[in-house]
Design a protein around this motif. Structure first.
Motif, PDB file in Angstrom:
ATOM      1  N   PHE A   4      23.690  40.622  87.511  1.00  0.00           N
ATOM      2  CA  PHE A   4      23.475  40.896  88.843  1.00  0.00           C
ATOM      3  C   PHE A   4      24.908  40.850  89.425  1.00  0.00           C
ATOM      4  CE2 PHE A   4      19.447  39.553  87.662  1.00  0.00           C
ATOM      5  CZ  PHE A   4      18.568  39.867  88.695  1.00  0.00           C
ATOM      6  N   ILE A   5      25.201  41.885  90.470  1.00  0.00           N
ATOM      7  CA  ILE A   5      26.302  42.166  91.055  1.00  0.00           C
ATOM      8  C   ILE A   5      25.922  42.230  92.416  1.00  0.00           C
ATOM      9  CG2 ILE A   5      27.575  42.951  88.994  1.00  0.00           C
ATOM     10  CD1 ILE A   5      27.201  45.984  90.289  1.00  0.00           C
ATOM     11  N   SER A   6      26.937  42.084  93.394  1.00  0.00           N
ATOM     12  CA  SER A   6      26.903  42.356  94.717  1.00  0.00           C
ATOM     13  C   SER A   6      27.051  43.785  95.139  1.00  0.00           C
ATOM     14  CB  SER A   6      27.876  41.557  95.576  1.00  0.00           C
ATOM     15  OG  SER A   6      29.145  42.294  95.598  1.00  0.00           O
ATOM     16  N   LEU A   7      26.512  44.027  96.227  1.00  0.00           N
ATOM     17  CA  LEU A   7      26.721  45.400  96.724  1.00  0.00           C
ATOM     18  C   LEU A   7      28.144  45.998  97.133  1.00  0.00           C
ATOM     19  CD1 LEU A   7      23.805  45.626  99.475  1.00  0.00           C
ATOM     20  CD2 LEU A   7      23.643  46.540  97.132  1.00  0.00           C
ATOM     21  N   LEU A   8      28.896  45.052  96.902  1.00  0.00           N
ATOM     22  CA  LEU A   8      30.184  45.247  96.847  1.00  0.00           C
ATOM     23  C   LEU A   8      30.967  45.596  95.512  1.00  0.00           C
ATOM     24  CD1 LEU A   8      31.118  43.043  99.662  1.00  0.00           C
ATOM     25  CD2 LEU A   8      30.491  45.312  99.862  1.00  0.00           C
ATOM     26  N   GLY A   9      30.214  45.154  94.536  1.00  0.00           N
ATOM     27  CA  GLY A   9      30.533  45.565  93.006  1.00  0.00           C
ATOM     28  C   GLY A   9      30.947  44.184  92.330  1.00  0.00           C
ATOM     29  N   GLU A  10      30.802  43.025  92.845  1.00  0.00           N
ATOM     30  CA  GLU A  10      31.395  41.635  92.354  1.00  0.00           C
ATOM     31  C   GLU A  10      30.257  41.256  91.677  1.00  0.00           C
ATOM     32  OE1 GLU A  10      34.253  38.317  94.259  1.00  0.00           O
ATOM     33  OE2 GLU A  10      32.456  38.775  95.280  1.00  0.00           O
ATOM     34  N   PRO A  11      30.501  40.554  90.489  1.00  0.00           N
ATOM     35  CA  PRO A  11      29.589  39.834  89.639  1.00  0.00           C
ATOM     36  C   PRO A  11      29.253  38.607  90.383  1.00  0.00           C
ATOM     37  CG  PRO A  11      31.512  40.414  88.187  1.00  0.00           C
ATOM     38  CD  PRO A  11      31.821  41.047  89.945  1.00  0.00           C
ATOM     39  N   VAL A  12      27.922  38.372  90.506  1.00  0.00           N
ATOM     40  CA  VAL A  12      27.294  37.094  91.216  1.00  0.00           C
ATOM     41  C   VAL A  12      28.140  35.800  90.758  1.00  0.00           C
ATOM     42  CG1 VAL A  12      25.684  36.535  89.595  1.00  0.00           C
ATOM     43  CG2 VAL A  12      25.312  36.095  92.076  1.00  0.00           C
ATOM     44  N   GLU A  13      28.572  35.808  89.472  1.00  0.00           N
ATOM     45  CA  GLU A  13      29.158  34.479  89.183  1.00  0.00           C
ATOM     46  C   GLU A  13      30.556  34.348  89.821  1.00  0.00           C
ATOM     47  OE1 GLU A  13      28.491  36.983  86.993  1.00  0.00           O
ATOM     48  OE2 GLU A  13      26.490  36.105  85.944  1.00  0.00           O
ATOM     49  N   VAL A  16      16.027  34.714  94.059  1.00  0.00           N
ATOM     50  CA  VAL A  16      15.063  34.940  93.326  1.00  0.00           C
ATOM     51  C   VAL A  16      14.940  36.608  93.222  1.00  0.00           C
ATOM     52  CG1 VAL A  16      12.393  35.026  93.565  1.00  0.00           C
ATOM     53  CG2 VAL A  16      13.493  33.128  94.392  1.00  0.00           C
ATOM     54  N   ASP A  17      14.858  37.144  91.827  1.00  0.00           N
ATOM     55  CA  ASP A  17      14.686  38.464  91.638  1.00  0.00           C
ATOM     56  C   ASP A  17      13.450  39.063  91.889  1.00  0.00           C
ATOM     57  OD1 ASP A  17      13.799  37.211  89.176  1.00  0.00           O
ATOM     58  OD2 ASP A  17      14.338  38.873  87.950  1.00  0.00           O
ATOM     59  N   VAL A  21      25.766  39.566 101.916  1.00  0.00           N
ATOM     60  CA  VAL A  21      26.144  39.093 100.523  1.00  0.00           C
ATOM     61  C   VAL A  21      26.524  37.687 100.672  1.00  0.00           C
ATOM     62  CG1 VAL A  21      27.776  39.062  98.493  1.00  0.00           C
ATOM     63  CG2 VAL A  21      26.906  41.528  99.762  1.00  0.00           C
ATOM     64  N   LEU A  22      25.869  36.556 100.105  1.00  0.00           N
ATOM     65  CA  LEU A  22      26.299  35.146 100.112  1.00  0.00           C
ATOM     66  C   LEU A  22      27.531  34.958  99.405  1.00  0.00           C
ATOM     67  CD1 LEU A  22      22.609  33.403 100.190  1.00  0.00           C
ATOM     68  CD2 LEU A  22      24.046  34.362 102.072  1.00  0.00           C
ATOM     69  N   ASN A  23      28.416  34.438 100.111  1.00  0.00           N
ATOM     70  CA  ASN A  23      29.697  33.988  99.259  1.00  0.00           C
ATOM     71  C   ASN A  23      30.080  32.687  99.625  1.00  0.00           C
ATOM     72  OD1 ASN A  23      30.652  36.607  98.446  1.00  0.00           O
ATOM     73  ND2 ASN A  23      30.731  37.105 100.648  1.00  0.00           N
ATOM     74  N   SER A  24      29.253  31.854 100.299  1.00  0.00           N
ATOM     75  CA  SER A  24      29.601  30.600 100.695  1.00  0.00           C
ATOM     76  C   SER A  24      28.597  29.527 101.119  1.00  0.00           C
ATOM     77  CB  SER A  24      30.999  30.413 101.468  1.00  0.00           C
ATOM     78  OG  SER A  24      30.253  30.928 102.862  1.00  0.00           O
ATOM     79  N   ASP A  25      28.559  28.370 101.306  1.00  0.00           N
ATOM     80  CA  ASP A  25      27.505  27.498 101.943  1.00  0.00           C
ATOM     81  C   ASP A  25      27.520  28.017 103.347  1.00  0.00           C
ATOM     82  OD1 ASP A  25      26.466  26.109  99.650  1.00  0.00           O
ATOM     83  OD2 ASP A  25      28.131  24.810  99.903  1.00  0.00           O
ATOM     84  N   PHE A  62      16.120  40.042 101.977  1.00  0.00           N
ATOM     85  CA  PHE A  62      17.042  40.581 100.870  1.00  0.00           C
ATOM     86  C   PHE A  62      18.376  40.017 101.046  1.00  0.00           C
ATOM     87  CE2 PHE A  62      13.934  44.153 100.669  1.00  0.00           C
ATOM     88  CZ  PHE A  62      13.525  44.020  99.259  1.00  0.00           C
ATOM     89  N   VAL A  63      19.187  39.779  99.873  1.00  0.00           N
ATOM     90  CA  VAL A  63      20.636  39.627  99.897  1.00  0.00           C
ATOM     91  C   VAL A  63      21.379  40.654  99.105  1.00  0.00           C
ATOM     92  CG1 VAL A  63      20.572  36.991 100.281  1.00  0.00           C
ATOM     93  CG2 VAL A  63      20.413  37.936  97.743  1.00  0.00           C
ATOM     94  N   GLY A  64      22.283  40.941  99.136  1.00  0.00           N
ATOM     95  CA  GLY A  64      22.892  42.204  98.608  1.00  0.00           C
ATOM     96  C   GLY A  64      23.449  42.082  97.183  1.00  0.00           C
ATOM     97  N   LEU A  65      22.464  41.765  96.163  1.00  0.00           N
ATOM     98  CA  LEU A  65      22.634  41.619  94.805  1.00  0.00           C
ATOM     99  C   LEU A  65      21.529  42.531  94.178  1.00  0.00           C
ATOM    100  CD1 LEU A  65      22.695  37.599  94.736  1.00  0.00           C
ATOM    101  CD2 LEU A  65      24.763  39.292  94.340  1.00  0.00           C
TER     102      LEU A  65
END
Length: 168
Positions: free
Chosen positions: A112-121, A151-152, A70-74, A100-103
């Protein structure tokens, strides 16, 4: 977290030199499963050079106590770039250029949310390629290439995956 401090002093004529040494342990003593490596000093990651669907990738990572990255940073985007640059040819993959990324937007179409339940925003990394997401109900998973723009995509595509351990 523990911090060990040490002090040393040296005298030479009129000059006194002091040195403070600190060792910081952030509590990350966990030994990763085989094949995981520390990348960019931010976490443990492992590339699985096999063509897997999103569900197969989630299962593979979960077996190792991890999740699809799950991308959280650069810095984490750099992890993707690192693995893309050195990955071998992946037989039977729909694309050699993406992972794939975890979204996903399985729960609420278009949100879109992460596999951890967090909104992508709120994830710290929310970069979509121009015109994305555009897949409607047919593209509920997310992939990235070396540009690390989201990309979805259809979740049944087969791509290589990168697993990320929950903690160090």
């Amino acid at each position: 977290m523990t911090v060990d401090l040490g002090l040393s002093a040296q005298h030479s004529g009129d000059v006194e030199t002091s040195q403070i040494l600190a060792t910081v342990n952030l509590g990350g003593s966990r030994t990763p499963p085989p094949g995981y490596e520390v990348v960019n000093a931010i976490g443990f990651y492992k590339m699985h050079p096999t063509a897997l669907t999103m569900d197969e990738g989630r299962e593979k990572c979960a077996q190792e106590g991890a999740h699809i990255i799950v991308l959280n940073s650069d810095n984490e985007a750099d992890v993707i770039r690192t693995f893309l640059a050195r990955k071998p040819n992946i037989p039977h993959a729909n694309s050699q250029e993406y992972t794939f990324v975890g979204l996903h937007d399985w729960i609420d179409e278009g949100k879109f949310i992460s596999l951890l339940g967090e909104p992508v925003e709120n994830s710290g990394f929310n970069r979509w390629r121009a015109g994305e997401p555009n897949g409607g109900r047919n593209e509920n998973c997310v992939m990235v290439d070396k540009d690390t723009k989201f990309v979805d995509i259809d979740c049944n595509w087969k791509l290589f995956i990168v697993c990320e351990l929950y903690d160090l």
